[in-house]
Design a protein around this motif. Structure first.
Motif, PDB file in Angstrom:
ATOM      1  N   ILE A 127       0.829  -1.207   0.000  1.00  7.73           N
ATOM      2  CA  ILE A 127       0.000   0.000   0.000  1.00  7.73           C
ATOM      3  C   ILE A 127       0.865   1.259   0.000  1.00  7.73           C
ATOM      4  N   GLY A 128       1.848   1.305   0.890  1.00 10.24           N
ATOM      5  CA  GLY A 128       2.647   2.514   1.048  1.00 10.24           C
ATOM      6  C   GLY A 128       3.414   2.911  -0.193  1.00 10.24           C
ATOM      7  N   TRP A 129       4.095   1.957  -0.835  1.00  6.24           N
ATOM      8  CA  TRP A 129       4.899   2.319  -2.003  1.00  6.24           C
ATOM      9  C   TRP A 129       4.036   2.651  -3.214  1.00  6.24           C
ATOM     10  N   SER A 130       2.795   2.238  -3.208  1.00  2.00           N
ATOM     11  CA  SER A 130       1.897   2.569  -4.314  1.00  2.00           C
ATOM     12  C   SER A 130       1.747   4.074  -4.475  1.00  2.00           C
ATOM     13  N   PHE A 131       1.716   4.794  -3.365  1.00  2.00           N
ATOM     14  CA  PHE A 131       1.587   6.251  -3.424  1.00  2.00           C
ATOM     15  C   PHE A 131       2.844   6.889  -4.021  1.00  2.00           C
ATOM     16  N   VAL A 132       4.005   6.274  -3.754  1.00  4.75           N
ATOM     17  CA  VAL A 132       5.252   6.761  -4.344  1.00  4.75           C
ATOM     18  C   VAL A 132       5.218   6.569  -5.855  1.00  4.75           C
ATOM     19  N   MET A 133       4.716   5.429  -6.309  1.00  8.39           N
ATOM     20  CA  MET A 133       4.634   5.143  -7.738  1.00  8.39           C
ATOM     21  C   MET A 133       3.720   6.129  -8.451  1.00  8.39           C
ATOM     22  N   TYR A 255      -3.624  -1.847  -8.214  1.00 10.17           N
ATOM     23  CA  TYR A 255      -3.676  -3.278  -7.899  1.00 10.17           C
ATOM     24  C   TYR A 255      -3.000  -3.562  -6.559  1.00 10.17           C
ATOM     25  N   ARG A 256      -1.855  -2.926  -6.317  1.00  6.98           N
ATOM     26  CA  ARG A 256      -1.114  -3.128  -5.080  1.00  6.98           C
ATOM     27  C   ARG A 256      -1.938  -2.714  -3.864  1.00  6.98           C
TER      28      ARG A 256
END
Length: 275
Positions: A127-133, A255-256
């Motif tokens: 979830i967290g890295w999805s916002f970075v992407m 999706y993540r």
């Protein structure tokens, strides 16, 4: 580990190693669904070893580029007049950019294979890295091709790649995002992510091989999982390069997040355990 379990895990590895969705996270989830002890050293070693199949696939797919960079790098060592060429510099960029994860991965191996092997870490990282992407897609210029990459770009991508040691972050997701923030276009960031992954994953596979063979896995499942991951990863690499040429990586972020939320719900309701 049975042969069919090795095949399933090989498919998951091949599909997810180069997609920005976290192969380690998906392997951890799949291992859990198969009833395996996800913090068992032999299981964590197996997931690292079968990455060699995926790496072999990307080496085969990008062989012409890799061979060009390697030849130019060696040529530049002997002949100073070649050192200013892009192909020679790319050799150094890949070597230098690969160093951070090799050092951090070795020094932090006990933490990576122990406390971080938790479904809570997987869910939070997904979830967290999805916002970075998403931020990388929306805030970056994506203006530079691979031929305009710099040493600073390679170092930044290499340092950020270390975050992929946390299950759920995604090595390709981390490096592609870093490349986009540096101003590289999607294809350039993706190709560099592939190249930076080769030394890191080969090193991890070699280091973990004895643990996989000596534990609860065995030689045959390791070979089967590696071969399957090679076949599936080759198709995955070809598809991803075509996809990022025309599409945003935000679809992977959505999706993540969805997968991470599902895991949190399953953990909160005690449907599954964290380890």
């Amino acid at each position: 580990m049975s042969i069919w379990e090795a095949i399933v895990l090989g498919i998951v590895e091949g599909l997810t190693e180069f997609l920005p969705v976290s192969s380690t996270g998906h392997l951890t989830i799949t291992s859990k669904m198969l009833g395996q002890q996800i913090d068992d050293p032999a299981i964590t070693a197996f997931t690292a070893v079968i990455q060699f199949g995926a790496i072999a696939a990307v080496v085969l797919f990008m062989w012409k580029d890799i061979r060009t960079y390697a030849v130019a790098w060696f040529k530049g060592l002997r002949h100073p007049e070649y050192r200013g060429e892009f192909d020679h510099r790319m050799g150094w960029f890949v070597i230098i950019g690969s160093l951070p994860i090799c050092v951090v991965g070795y020094l932090g191996r006990s933490i990576i294979a122990g406390p971080l092997r938790s479904m809570w870490w997987v869910a939070a990282s997904l979830i967290g890295w999805s916002f970075v992407m998403v931020a990388a897609e929306r805030l970056s210029s994506k203006s530079r091709p691979l031929t305009r990459i710099t040493l600073i770009d390679a170092v930044v991508m290499g340092v950020i790649q270390c975050l992929a040691l946390i299950p759920g972050v995604s090595r390709s997701g981390a490096t592609i995002s870093a490349g986009l923030f540096c101003g590289l276009d999607r294809v350039a960031a993706t190709k560099m992510a592939f190249l930076l992954g080769i030394p890191a994953l080969v090193g991890a596979a070699i280091f973990e091989l004895p643990h996989a063979l000596d534990g609860s896995v065995g030689l045959v499942p390791v070979v089967v999982g590696t071969v399957v991951s090679f076949v599936v990863a080759y198709a995955s690499v070809a598809w991803l390069l075509k996809f990022v040429a025309k599409h945003t990586i935000e679809v992977f972020a959505f999706y993540r997040v969805l997968l991470g939320i599902v895991i949190v719900i399953l953990l909160a309701t005690s449907t599954i355990t964290a380890t």
